[in-house]
Design an enzyme around this catalytic site. Structure first.
Site, PDB file in Angstrom:
ATOM      1  CG  PHE A   1     -16.906  13.475 -27.037  1.00 38.80           C
ATOM      2  CD1 PHE A   1     -16.699  14.616 -26.280  1.00 38.80           C
ATOM      3  CD2 PHE A   1     -16.025  12.418 -26.889  1.00 38.80           C
ATOM      4  CE1 PHE A   1     -15.632  14.695 -25.392  1.00 38.80           C
ATOM      5  CE2 PHE A   1     -14.953  12.494 -26.014  1.00 38.80           C
ATOM      6  CZ  PHE A   1     -14.767  13.639 -25.256  1.00 38.80           C
TER       7      PHE A   1
ATOM      8  CG  PHE B   1      -7.598  17.038 -24.706  1.00 41.24           C
ATOM      9  CD1 PHE B   1      -7.676  16.431 -25.948  1.00 41.24           C
ATOM     10  CD2 PHE B   1      -7.912  16.284 -23.583  1.00 41.24           C
ATOM     11  CE1 PHE B   1      -8.060  15.096 -26.067  1.00 41.24           C
ATOM     12  CE2 PHE B   1      -8.294  14.959 -23.699  1.00 41.24           C
ATOM     13  CZ  PHE B   1      -8.367  14.358 -24.946  1.00 41.24           C
ATOM     14  CB  THR B   2     -12.477  16.791 -24.257  1.00 50.80           C
ATOM     15  OG1 THR B   2     -11.564  15.701 -24.145  1.00 50.80           O
ATOM     16  CG2 THR B   2     -12.885  16.941 -25.731  1.00 50.80           C
TER      17      THR B   2
ATOM     18  CG  ASP C   1      -1.899  17.305 -22.263  1.00 55.48           C
ATOM     19  OD1 ASP C   1      -1.285  16.209 -22.246  1.00 55.48           O
ATOM     20  OD2 ASP C   1      -3.112  17.396 -22.476  1.00 55.48           O
TER      21      ASP C   1
ATOM     22  CE1 TYR D   1      -4.126   1.877   0.439  1.00 52.67           C
ATOM     23  CE2 TYR D   1      -2.600   3.427   1.468  1.00 52.67           C
ATOM     24  CZ  TYR D   1      -3.826   3.160   0.898  1.00 52.67           C
ATOM     25  OH  TYR D   1      -4.753   4.159   0.760  1.00 52.67           O
TER      26      TYR D   1
END
Ligand SMILES: *Cc1c(COP(=O)(O)O)cnc(C)c1O
Length: 464
Positions: free
Chosen positions: A455, A130-131, A221, A78
């Site tokens: 979309f 970008f979406t 990005d 973990y």
């Protein structure tokens, strides 16, 4: 096709195939029913009903034997998984960013950085939206404003760096709103919505100079940074002999932090990260990731997934790999161009973008030409593509009207290392068959529209 060194010798994929996955073929009646059940939205098709799947290059790449071997080394502790430290080291050495927060995929990193850096009323300039990126910027109270060069919106322009920022547009925003209202400039490499088009290092350097004057950071990005680096190598003066790995490092060095969807360039089926150089931002991100993703040494990924990603990062910047990857996309693009099909030029890094407005000129944009074209190609052959036009562009937040993007595109996105040149030939033949009967094709009407990122789940029927 001529190979990358310009000779006429045939070209082949730089790998051999060790495991195969059979493809299902279907007949036209079967596909017609499947398409109706999917509401004419290729996102709603069952993958089992698809022959060659060019919906997306996201999470669809084939992993290498080395990546599968790494999966077996998964340390599923973990806290403090060994694979986290491998991943951190891979990111530091390939990209140069100092601090790493793993996330389950790219949008989670976008969520976290947007929450930390954006406040109500802020302006976020970027080289085309970008979406998911824009949505998280808006949900954090910001407004995205496009500052990409005009050439990016012109499908016919052959400008080699359509991902470049128009510095005058950016200066205009700084003058109008003031640098205090601009928390960062949002820069994508290999701009997805423009058709996988690169930003040049020269432009990035100028951008860096301008933003540094005002103390505005750049958030990168970096989902397709390797593909962008390849285009710099073959198109930008002075980089022909540079290593892809060095170009990638140079790009990253001109930015302050990055969000990554590792499902694209980095050759894994799931994963992502946020990487920053600023320690305070890192501390906040490390805190937020616990709320939304998981502990900061796994952030939503299994140990084995981090292990595969650490290997994939290295493979993604390998010269032979990236040349073949982009080369295959160019090959498909050239086949379509030879048939006279209108495609966005230059051909992008991760897919071929067909200009649906010119393919189906008799349809109005609110008859969803690109959505229609995706449906028709599926009907013809079972090849699955994706709409990148008015459906993807969504509605104006204030007026509620459709956003009418200048680009109405159909995207044939190529997964990495998954298909061969022969598959590309089959795809080209299918698009060509639809092209020959284009005049008989009618548009669609939207009958269901979700509130966010419509979309993905919108439904359509024939006839407008
Ligand atoms: C896919 C993608 C994202 C979002 O990443 P996910 O892993 O799908 O959440 C962000 N930016 C770009 C450019 C992308 O292509």
């Amino acid at each position: 096709m001529t190979n990358q060194s310009g000779s006429k010798r045939p070209w082949a994929e730089p790998f051999r195939i060790k495991v195969v996955e059979p493809l299902k073929t279907t007949n036209a009646a079967y596909r017609s029913q499947a398409l109706e059940e999917a509401g004419f939205n290729t996102f709603l098709l069952r993958s089992g009903d698809v022959y060659i799947d060019l919906l997306t290059d996201s999470g669809t790449s084939a992993m290498s034997d080395q990546q599968w071997a790494a999966m077996m080394t998964g340390d599923e502790a973990y806290a403090g998984s060994e694979n986290f430290y491998q991943l951190e080291e891979a990111i530091r050495s390939a990209y140069g960013y100092r601090y790493v927060v793993p996330t389950h995929q790219g949008r989670a990193a976008e969520h976290i950085i947007s929450r930390i850096m954006i406040k109500e009323g802020d302006i976020i300039p970027g080289n085309m939206y970008f979406t998911t990126t824009r949505l998280h910027q808006e949900l954090a109270g910001g407004q995205f404003i496009d500052v990409i060069v005009d050439e990016a919106h012109d499908p016919d322009s052959e400008f080699p760096f359509k991902g470049n920022v128009d510095l005058d547009k950016l200066q205009g925003l700084i003058d109008r709103y003031g640098a205090e209202r601009i928390p960062y400039v949002s820069i994508a490499t290999s701009v997805n919505m423009a058709g996988g088009q690169p930003i040049s290092l020269a432009n990035l350097r100028e951008l860096r100079e301008l933003t540094a004057k005002y103390g505005i950071p750049i958030i990168h990005d970096m989902t397709r940074v390797a593909e962008n680096a390849y285009f710099i190598k073959v198109r930008e003066e002075g980089y022909r002999d540079a290593a892809i790995s060095d170009i990638v490092l140079e790009i990253c060095s001109l930015t302050d932090g990055a969000t990554m969807s590792a499902k694209k360039d980095a050759l894994v089926n799931i994963g992502g990260f946020l990487a920053v150089n600023n320690e305070e931002i890192f501390e906040e991100a490390r805190n937020l990731v616990v709320v939304y993703e998981g502990l900061h040494t796994y952030g939503g990924m299994a140990g084995r997934d981090m292990a595969a990603l650490a290997v994939g990062i290295g493979e993604s910047i390998d010269e032979d790999h990236i040349r073949a990857r982009v080369g295959q996309v160019q090959y498909l693009g050239e086949q379509l161009m030879k048939a006279g099909i209108p495609v966005v030029q230059p051909i992008g890094g991760h897919g071929v973008f067909i200009d649906a407005a010119r393919f189906l000129p008799h349809l109005q944009q609110d008859e969803f030409p690109a959505q229609t074209l995706a449906a028709e190609i599926y009907l013809d052959s079972g090849v699955r593509a994706m709409e990148r036009g008015i459906v993807s562009a969504g509605r104006n937040k204030k007026t509620g009207a459709h956003n009418y993007p200048r680009l109405e595109l159909l995207r044939l996105t190529i997964p990495r290392r998954a298909y061969t040149q022969a598959h590309m030939d089959v795809v080209a033949a299918s698009v060509n068959a639809v092209f020959r009967k284009r005049e008989s094709i009618g548009g669609l009407r939207m009958i269901f529209e979700p509130r966010y990122l419509r979309f993905f789940q919108a439904r359509f029927e024939r006839g407008s």
